[in-house]
Design an enzyme around this catalytic site. Structure first.
Site, PDB file in Angstrom:
ATOM      1  N   GLY A  21       0.835  -1.192   0.000  1.00 24.22           N
ATOM      2  CA  GLY A  21       0.000   0.000   0.000  1.00 24.22           C
ATOM      3  C   GLY A  21       0.864   1.233   0.000  1.00 24.22           C
ATOM      4  N   GLY A  22       0.223   2.367   0.273  1.00 23.05           N
ATOM      5  CA  GLY A  22       0.949   3.626   0.232  1.00 23.05           C
ATOM      6  C   GLY A  22       2.038   3.718   1.277  1.00 23.05           C
ATOM      7  N   MET A  23       1.867   3.031   2.411  1.00 22.62           N
ATOM      8  CA  MET A  23       2.848   3.127   3.485  1.00 22.62           C
ATOM      9  C   MET A  23       3.921   2.045   3.427  1.00 22.62           C
ATOM     10  SD  MET A  23       2.538   5.686   5.521  1.00 22.62           S
ATOM     11  CE  MET A  23       3.396   5.109   6.974  1.00 22.62           C
ATOM     12  N   GLY A  24       3.687   0.944   2.722  1.00 28.76           N
ATOM     13  CA  GLY A  24       4.705  -0.072   2.684  1.00 28.76           C
ATOM     14  C   GLY A  24       4.207  -1.411   2.191  1.00 28.76           C
ATOM     15  N   VAL A  26       3.461  -5.562   3.129  1.00 32.22           N
ATOM     16  CA  VAL A  26       3.090  -6.434   4.234  1.00 32.22           C
ATOM     17  C   VAL A  26       3.489  -7.864   3.878  1.00 32.22           C
ATOM     18  CG1 VAL A  26       1.223  -7.274   5.700  1.00 32.22           C
ATOM     19  CG2 VAL A  26       1.168  -4.928   4.844  1.00 32.22           C
ATOM     20  N   LYS A  41       4.839  -5.398   8.612  1.00 23.43           N
ATOM     21  CA  LYS A  41       4.615  -4.270   7.704  1.00 23.43           C
ATOM     22  C   LYS A  41       5.908  -3.474   7.574  1.00 23.43           C
ATOM     23  CE  LYS A  41       1.563  -0.401   6.736  1.00 23.43           C
ATOM     24  NZ  LYS A  41       0.367   0.355   7.168  1.00 23.43           N
ATOM     25  N   ASP A 139      -8.915   7.214   7.815  1.00 18.94           N
ATOM     26  CA  ASP A 139      -8.932   6.621   6.474  1.00 18.94           C
ATOM     27  C   ASP A 139      -9.780   5.352   6.454  1.00 18.94           C
ATOM     28  OD1 ASP A 139      -8.344   6.517   3.773  1.00 18.94           O
ATOM     29  OD2 ASP A 139      -6.490   5.382   4.046  1.00 18.94           O
TER      30      ASP A 139
END
Length: 502
Positions: A21-24, A26, A41, A139
């Site tokens: 995803g946008g943050m990293g 998994v 993550k 979110d």
């Protein structure tokens, strides 16, 4: 740490990549100390050349770990540990064999109101616990609700959430969240609040039952989508049935009129069980109330506006009686005038029967049939005095004989306070009865079904199962002594035939 088999912190062995995803990214990993599966993550540091962005991302991930570690709830993904690998944080989280709601909707298109209500009740309970810990998710969307194999729903990804006592690290001017699921106030630039989470959860449940978010999902033109969200005028739910009233309250444009997560969870559980909604009706804004003039004014009636935006003429002002007292006529003339005017005045003061918005009438009818045949006692409360006068015992007795009710033509308003709908009744033996009904609805504050006329009806009965072919039979033999051949005088056993002398 991008390879399968890598060991993190001497404890967590990477097994396979689950998603990104946008943050990293998994990963599925094994906690070799406790011998359990976990989700690792990994921070996404794609722009490694910009040290300021890398440091901000690192702070975000550490903040996510600190925030999520506060939250302990069966419907929120737990964070077990926060470690560093190659200078970047890695969150070690609970592993839930599951699919995201986004994946489920991509496959199925939409879900039933009951399934959505069950999922929403669990997610709302987790939000209630998060808000109690001072956490705003920021979110809520289908991608951040995981649905386990056993039907358990859990909220995940507090990566852009905000704790009330944490220092915000989101850069100025950036709206955190997904446009299609933002609340109107956040789309207008206000800071997210717990009420914003309730709205976003409502938009998520709306998408699950209707097949699309309240304002659509125009990913290519997010600016135009933000303008629509900020305006707050969404299309009323058409397929939600008994779930519609709860969704409408969660999506109220005024944050103060939305339920708390605890109230939303309770209301959604009531939908699952068929119990009456515990949510009180939303108060009507002052500007939407029709105004009745205090003094008599000659001229045509003015118009006010209903909640649905339709103009409705105000009641005619009551005629002034001042002329009676100012008249110089005799007492007898006054009495005659009063006797003449009283019937008319009484009629004018009777408030007119309200005309409900078509969308509201259609929703009431959809809700009514969604309760049947499983919850006739709850459906009974949707009936007016005219229908209830026919007797509750016979009403519930009839619906107990029906196996299933299906709406084959959605409710549609043809005349004021009148709805037509076609339904199919499935009986225990497989017989199907298709009927077109015309329902009349009345009510002082909310519409109730006051009359029900069947316009046409047809019945189809399943063909009987084919009868098995009769087994082949041998030619029956006559009893001994009864069969005679041509010219024979004796039976088979040698006895004399009937009528012969001994």
């Amino acid at each position: 740490m991008t390879e399968v088999g890598a060991l993190l912190a001497g404890r967590y062995r990477l097994e396979r990549r689950l998603g990104s995803g946008g943050m990293g990214v998994v990963w599925l990993a094994t906690d070799e100390l406790l011998q359990r599966p976990v989700a690792a993550k990994q921070l996404n540091a794609a722009d490694g050349t910009n040290q300021a962005l890398v440091e901000e991302a690192r702070q975000r991930a550490m903040r996510e770990g600190r925030i999520a570690a506060r939250l302990h709830h069966p419907n929120a993904v737990a964070v077990h540990d926060v470690i560093e690998q190659d200078g970047f944080p890695v969150l070690i989280m609970e592993y839930l064999p599951s699919r995201s709601l986004a994946e489920v909707l991509a496959e199925k298109g939409r879900m039933t109101p009951g399934a959505v209500a069950s999922m929403g009740a669990q997610a709302a309970a987790a939000l209630d616990a998060a808000h109690a810990a001072g956490i705003t998710h920021r979110d809520m969307k289908p991608g951040n609700i995981l649905i386990g194999d056993d039907g358990t729903a859990k909220i995940t990804d507090f990566g852009i959430s905000h704790a009330a006592d944490d220092v915000a690290v989101t850069r100025t001017g950036i709206i955190a969240g997904t446009p299609a699921y933002l609340s109107p106030e956040v789309a207008r630039g206000h800071a997210p609040t717990p009420a914003s989470d309730v709205y976003s959860l409502g938009a998520t449940l709306y998408a699950a039952v209707e097949g699309a978010p309240p304002f659509g999902d125009d990913a290519e033109n997010s600016i135009a989508l933000l303008h629509e969200v900020a305006a707050g005028a969404f299309r009323p739910p058409q397929l939600a049935g008994v779930l519609a009233p709860v969704l409408t309250r969660m999506l109220h444009v005024d944050p103060a009129q939305r339920p708390t997560p605890a109230q939303a969870s309770e209301a959604l559980r009531a939908v699952v069980s068929g119990a009456p909604s515990p949510l009180p009706p939303a108060p009507v804004p002052d500007h939407a109330q029709p105004t009745v003039p205090a003094a008599a004014v000659a001229g045509p009636a003015r118009e006010s506006t209903r909640l649905d935006g339709r103009p409705v003429p105000e009641p005619e002002p009551v005629r002034s009686r001042r002329w009676i007292y100012l008249s110089a006529g005799a007492a007898a003339v006054v009495l005659v005038a009063l006797a003449f005017l009283l019937p008319t005045l009484g009629q004018e003061e009777t408030p007119p029967e309200p005309v409900f918005a078509p969308a509201e009438l259609e929703r009431v009818v959809s809700d009514y049939y969604a309760l049947l045949p499983e919850h006739p006692a709850n459906a009974w409360t949707r009936l007016g005095a005219g229908m209830q006068a026919q007797g509750r015992e016979g009403y519930e007795g009839f619906w107990s004989s029906v196996s299933e009710v299906r709406i084959v033509e959605p409710p549609a308003v043809g005349a004021p306070n009148t709805v037509r709908v076609a339904i199919e009744l499935v009986m225990p033996g497989g017989t199907r009865i298709t009927e077109q009904h015309q329902l009349g609805l009345r009510g002082a504050r909310q519409p109730l079904i006051e009359s029900d006329a069947v316009l046409n009806s047809s019945t189809s009965t399943p063909p009987p199962p084919p009868r098995p072919a009769p087994p082949e039979k041998d030619t029956p033999k006559h009893p001994p002594g009864k069969q005679k051949g041509p010219g024979s005088e004796q039976g088979h056993n040698g006895n004399k035939g009937k009528g012969e002398d001994d």
